[in-house]
Design a protein around this motif. Structure first.
Motif, PDB file in Angstrom:
ATOM      1  N   LYS A 129       0.852  -1.209  -0.109  1.00 36.83           N
ATOM      2  CA  LYS A 129       0.016   0.069   0.009  1.00 36.83           C
ATOM      3  C   LYS A 129       0.860   1.174   0.189  1.00 36.83           C
ATOM      4  N   ARG A 130       1.953   1.101  -0.748  1.00 41.96           N
ATOM      5  CA  ARG A 130       2.782   2.310  -0.703  1.00 41.96           C
ATOM      6  C   ARG A 130       2.648   3.105  -2.067  1.00 41.96           C
ATOM      7  N   THR A 131       2.660   4.490  -2.130  1.00 49.52           N
ATOM      8  CA  THR A 131       2.396   5.057  -2.962  1.00 49.52           C
ATOM      9  C   THR A 131       3.596   5.303  -3.922  1.00 49.52           C
ATOM     10  N   LEU A 132       4.701   5.427  -3.315  1.00 46.18           N
ATOM     11  CA  LEU A 132       5.999   5.670  -4.043  1.00 46.18           C
ATOM     12  C   LEU A 132       6.054   4.616  -5.228  1.00 46.18           C
ATOM     13  N   LEU A 133       5.917   3.261  -4.850  1.00 47.43           N
ATOM     14  CA  LEU A 133       6.059   2.330  -5.830  1.00 47.43           C
ATOM     15  C   LEU A 133       5.177   2.448  -6.923  1.00 47.43           C
ATOM     16  N   ILE A 134       3.845   2.783  -6.617  1.00 47.12           N
ATOM     17  CA  ILE A 134       2.906   2.988  -7.529  1.00 47.12           C
ATOM     18  C   ILE A 134       3.238   4.263  -8.737  1.00 47.12           C
ATOM     19  N   LEU A 169      -2.539   7.951 -23.922  1.00 48.53           N
ATOM     20  CA  LEU A 169      -2.389   6.992 -22.624  1.00 48.53           C
ATOM     21  C   LEU A 169      -2.733   7.327 -21.350  1.00 48.53           C
ATOM     22  N   PHE A 170      -1.856   8.255 -21.069  1.00 42.03           N
ATOM     23  CA  PHE A 170      -1.819   8.837 -19.485  1.00 42.03           C
ATOM     24  C   PHE A 170      -3.460   9.597 -19.118  1.00 42.03           C
ATOM     25  N   SER A 171      -4.051  10.124 -20.389  1.00 41.68           N
ATOM     26  CA  SER A 171      -5.229  10.747 -20.159  1.00 41.68           C
ATOM     27  C   SER A 171      -6.512   9.593 -19.682  1.00 41.68           C
ATOM     28  N   ALA A 172      -6.111   8.493 -20.473  1.00 38.96           N
ATOM     29  CA  ALA A 172      -7.273   7.609 -20.127  1.00 38.96           C
ATOM     30  C   ALA A 172      -7.019   6.903 -18.773  1.00 38.96           C
ATOM     31  N   LEU A 173      -5.488   6.543 -18.579  1.00 31.87           N
ATOM     32  CA  LEU A 173      -5.046   5.904 -17.352  1.00 31.87           C
ATOM     33  C   LEU A 173      -5.407   6.781 -16.149  1.00 31.87           C
ATOM     34  N   GLY A 174      -5.324   8.110 -16.350  1.00 27.43           N
ATOM     35  CA  GLY A 174      -5.494   8.995 -15.128  1.00 27.43           C
ATOM     36  C   GLY A 174      -6.940   8.976 -14.741  1.00 27.43           C
ATOM     37  N   TRP A 175      -7.904   9.271 -15.878  1.00 26.54           N
ATOM     38  CA  TRP A 175      -9.250   9.200 -15.494  1.00 26.54           C
ATOM     39  C   TRP A 175      -9.710   7.855 -15.049  1.00 26.54           C
ATOM     40  N   GLY A 176      -9.252   6.895 -15.751  1.00 28.49           N
ATOM     41  CA  GLY A 176      -9.832   5.679 -15.192  1.00 28.49           C
ATOM     42  C   GLY A 176      -9.397   5.259 -13.945  1.00 28.49           C
ATOM     43  N   ALA A 177      -8.083   5.687 -13.280  1.00 18.27           N
ATOM     44  CA  ALA A 177      -7.732   5.484 -12.062  1.00 18.27           C
ATOM     45  C   ALA A 177      -8.632   6.050 -10.974  1.00 18.27           C
ATOM     46  N   TYR A 178      -8.896   7.561 -11.401  1.00 18.00           N
ATOM     47  CA  TYR A 178      -9.519   8.430 -10.519  1.00 18.00           C
ATOM     48  C   TYR A 178     -10.929   7.914 -10.268  1.00 18.00           C
ATOM     49  N   PHE A 179     -11.687   7.545 -11.383  1.00 23.69           N
ATOM     50  CA  PHE A 179     -13.107   6.762 -11.228  1.00 23.69           C
ATOM     51  C   PHE A 179     -12.965   5.581 -10.427  1.00 23.69           C
ATOM     52  N   PHE A 180     -11.885   4.903 -10.636  1.00 20.94           N
ATOM     53  CA  PHE A 180     -11.985   3.490 -10.015  1.00 20.94           C
ATOM     54  C   PHE A 180     -11.410   3.698  -8.515  1.00 20.94           C
ATOM     55  N   SER A 181     -10.925   4.664  -8.431  1.00 19.49           N
ATOM     56  CA  SER A 181     -10.559   4.896  -6.847  1.00 19.49           C
ATOM     57  C   SER A 181     -11.747   4.829  -5.890  1.00 19.49           C
ATOM     58  N   LEU A 191      -3.998   4.582  -3.750  1.00 20.50           N
ATOM     59  CA  LEU A 191      -2.854   4.180  -4.966  1.00 20.50           C
ATOM     60  C   LEU A 191      -3.403   4.457  -6.246  1.00 20.50           C
ATOM     61  N   ALA A 192      -4.888   4.318  -6.198  1.00 25.62           N
ATOM     62  CA  ALA A 192      -5.444   4.876  -7.529  1.00 25.62           C
ATOM     63  C   ALA A 192      -5.218   6.466  -7.778  1.00 25.62           C
ATOM     64  N   ILE A 193      -5.467   7.059  -6.738  1.00 29.41           N
ATOM     65  CA  ILE A 193      -5.342   8.342  -6.778  1.00 29.41           C
ATOM     66  C   ILE A 193      -3.743   8.831  -7.169  1.00 29.41           C
ATOM     67  N   VAL A 195      -1.717   7.111  -8.758  1.00 32.95           N
ATOM     68  CA  VAL A 195      -1.748   6.902 -10.541  1.00 32.95           C
ATOM     69  C   VAL A 195      -2.064   8.025 -11.136  1.00 32.95           C
ATOM     70  N   SER A 196      -3.541   8.588 -10.835  1.00 32.96           N
ATOM     71  CA  SER A 196      -3.999   9.482 -11.607  1.00 32.96           C
ATOM     72  C   SER A 196      -3.213  10.795 -11.565  1.00 32.96           C
ATOM     73  N   ARG A 197      -2.711  11.030 -10.299  1.00 35.94           N
ATOM     74  CA  ARG A 197      -1.947  12.485 -10.189  1.00 35.94           C
ATOM     75  C   ARG A 197      -0.692  12.306 -11.069  1.00 35.94           C
ATOM     76  N   THR A 198       0.072  11.204 -10.966  1.00 36.90           N
ATOM     77  CA  THR A 198       1.251  11.082 -11.826  1.00 36.90           C
ATOM     78  C   THR A 198       0.943  11.255 -13.146  1.00 36.90           C
ATOM     79  N   SER A 199      -0.237  10.651 -13.681  1.00 37.02           N
ATOM     80  CA  SER A 199      -0.782  10.659 -15.260  1.00 37.02           C
ATOM     81  C   SER A 199      -0.814  12.174 -15.333  1.00 37.02           C
ATOM     82  N   LEU A 200      -1.691  12.836 -14.529  1.00 35.73           N
ATOM     83  CA  LEU A 200      -1.757  14.357 -14.838  1.00 35.73           C
ATOM     84  C   LEU A 200      -0.359  15.051 -15.328  1.00 35.73           C
ATOM     85  N   PHE A 201       0.778  14.758 -14.557  1.00 36.28           N
ATOM     86  CA  PHE A 201       1.822  15.459 -14.794  1.00 36.28           C
ATOM     87  C   PHE A 201       2.218  14.836 -16.162  1.00 36.28           C
TER      88      PHE A 201
END
Length: 315
Positions: A129-134, A169-181, A191-193, A195-201
């Motif tokens: 459950k570590r965000t750094l690895l995600i 790719l990361f627009s889809a991943l970011g929005w998908g991870a956000y709603f999946f959270s 963890l999903a958040i 992924v979403s924030r990293t994808s935004l960058f």
């Protein structure tokens, strides 16, 4: 949701009473001695590992020792979190980096190598459950489409070789991870958040590079030259980035996603200044106007961040 508050300041200002102060403080755990002990042991383990690698230097040694450290870290994280959680985290991070480096060395930095690193880091992040690895896993995925950072003498470089693919790719991943959270338990939603924030960058970096040089898709894939033809012009990325920033910022403000509002505002300023100086150049007049606009953005963000939660949500 995690909220940081200064309960000593709240008590001094009279915003909470002593009973509330004692109740909130009881939720906190103060394991300063345990933390120091964990860190000391971690340094010992890392030193011994580095010594072993110096005696037997090879990618096989790095991967083997890295796997041992990673498995040990996961064990401490899942079985003895309270007493050995810090030790487990440090061992897992060091082990993950060692294994990742070994995999990339063996695969010579190929797409397959980065995919393996992504999977390894993602599994470790989910187990502990570590965000750094995600975040590392998400960045490893970006490397499969040509994203990377480099350092030269007194110079830093951001490389996005496929801006359009990166954005999609990361627009889809970011929005998908956000709603999946919203469908995940509280222990995993962060963890999903992440992924979403990293994808935004990464999406904004893709737009940024595309707004400067466009995208030739596969035509410049085998060369680092920027002189080749661009199938998608830079102005397309500039306008698309502006529209995406505006729309997403309005959505984030209405949803009271303050982190997103602040991040998007920063990228909005980067976009504005990139186009501003690209077209007008640097002169005393343009620098003066740019400085005034920057101060205006800073004041607006400060006022927005001071707005109470309920009021911002209502607006």
């Amino acid at each position: 949701m995690k909220i940081t508050i200064d309960i000593d300041k709240l008590l001094a200002e009279g915003r909470i009473d002593q009973d509330e102060y004692n109740r909130l403080k009881s939720f906190a755990t103060e394991d300063t001695g345990s933390l120091a002990f964990n860190i000391l042991i971690s340094f010992g383990v890392i030193a011994a590992t580095l010594g072993a690698m110096a005696l037997l230097p090879s990618t096989g040694t790095a991967i083997t020792l890295g796997l041992i450290l990673s498995v040990t870290g996961v064990f401490f994280q899942t079985k003895y979190t309270k007493n050995w959680g810090i030790l487990g985290t440090i061992l897992l991070l060091v082990g993950t980096l060692m294994v990742s480096g070994g995999i990339l060395a063996i695969t010579q930095g190929s797409v397959v190598g980065f995919l393996l690193v992504m999977i390894f880091c993602a599994v470790g992040g989910i187990l502990t459950k570590r965000t750094l690895l995600i975040i590392i896993a998400t960045l490893a995925l970006s490397a499969t489409v040509g994203a990377m950072a480099m350092y030269g003498y007194a110079s830093y470089f951001l490389v996005i070789r496929q801006p359009l693919i990166t954005v999609i790719l990361f627009s889809a991943l970011g929005w998908g991870a956000y709603f999946f959270s919203f469908r995940l338990p509280a222990d995993y939603s962060h963890l999903a958040i992440a992924v979403s924030r990293t994808s935004l960058f990464l999406v904004n970096f893709g737009f940024w590079v595309g707004s400067l040089w466009g995208d030739s898709l596969w035509l410049r894939n085998e060369s680092w030259s920027l002189d080749g033809p661009s199938l998608i012009p830079d102005w397309f990325f500039a306008w698309a980035w502006a529209i995406a920033l505006l729309g997403t910022t309005i959505w984030a403000a209405r949803q009271n996603r303050r982190w997103a509002v602040n991040a998007l505002s920063v990228f909005g300023a980067i976009h504005f200044y990139t186009q501003y100086f690209e077209n007008l150049g640097a002169s005393p007049a343009t620098l003066l106007v740019a400085g005034i606009i920057a101060l205006g953005i800073a004041v607006a963000l400060a006022r927005y961040n001071r707005t109470p939660y309920t009021q911002a949500l209502r607006n």
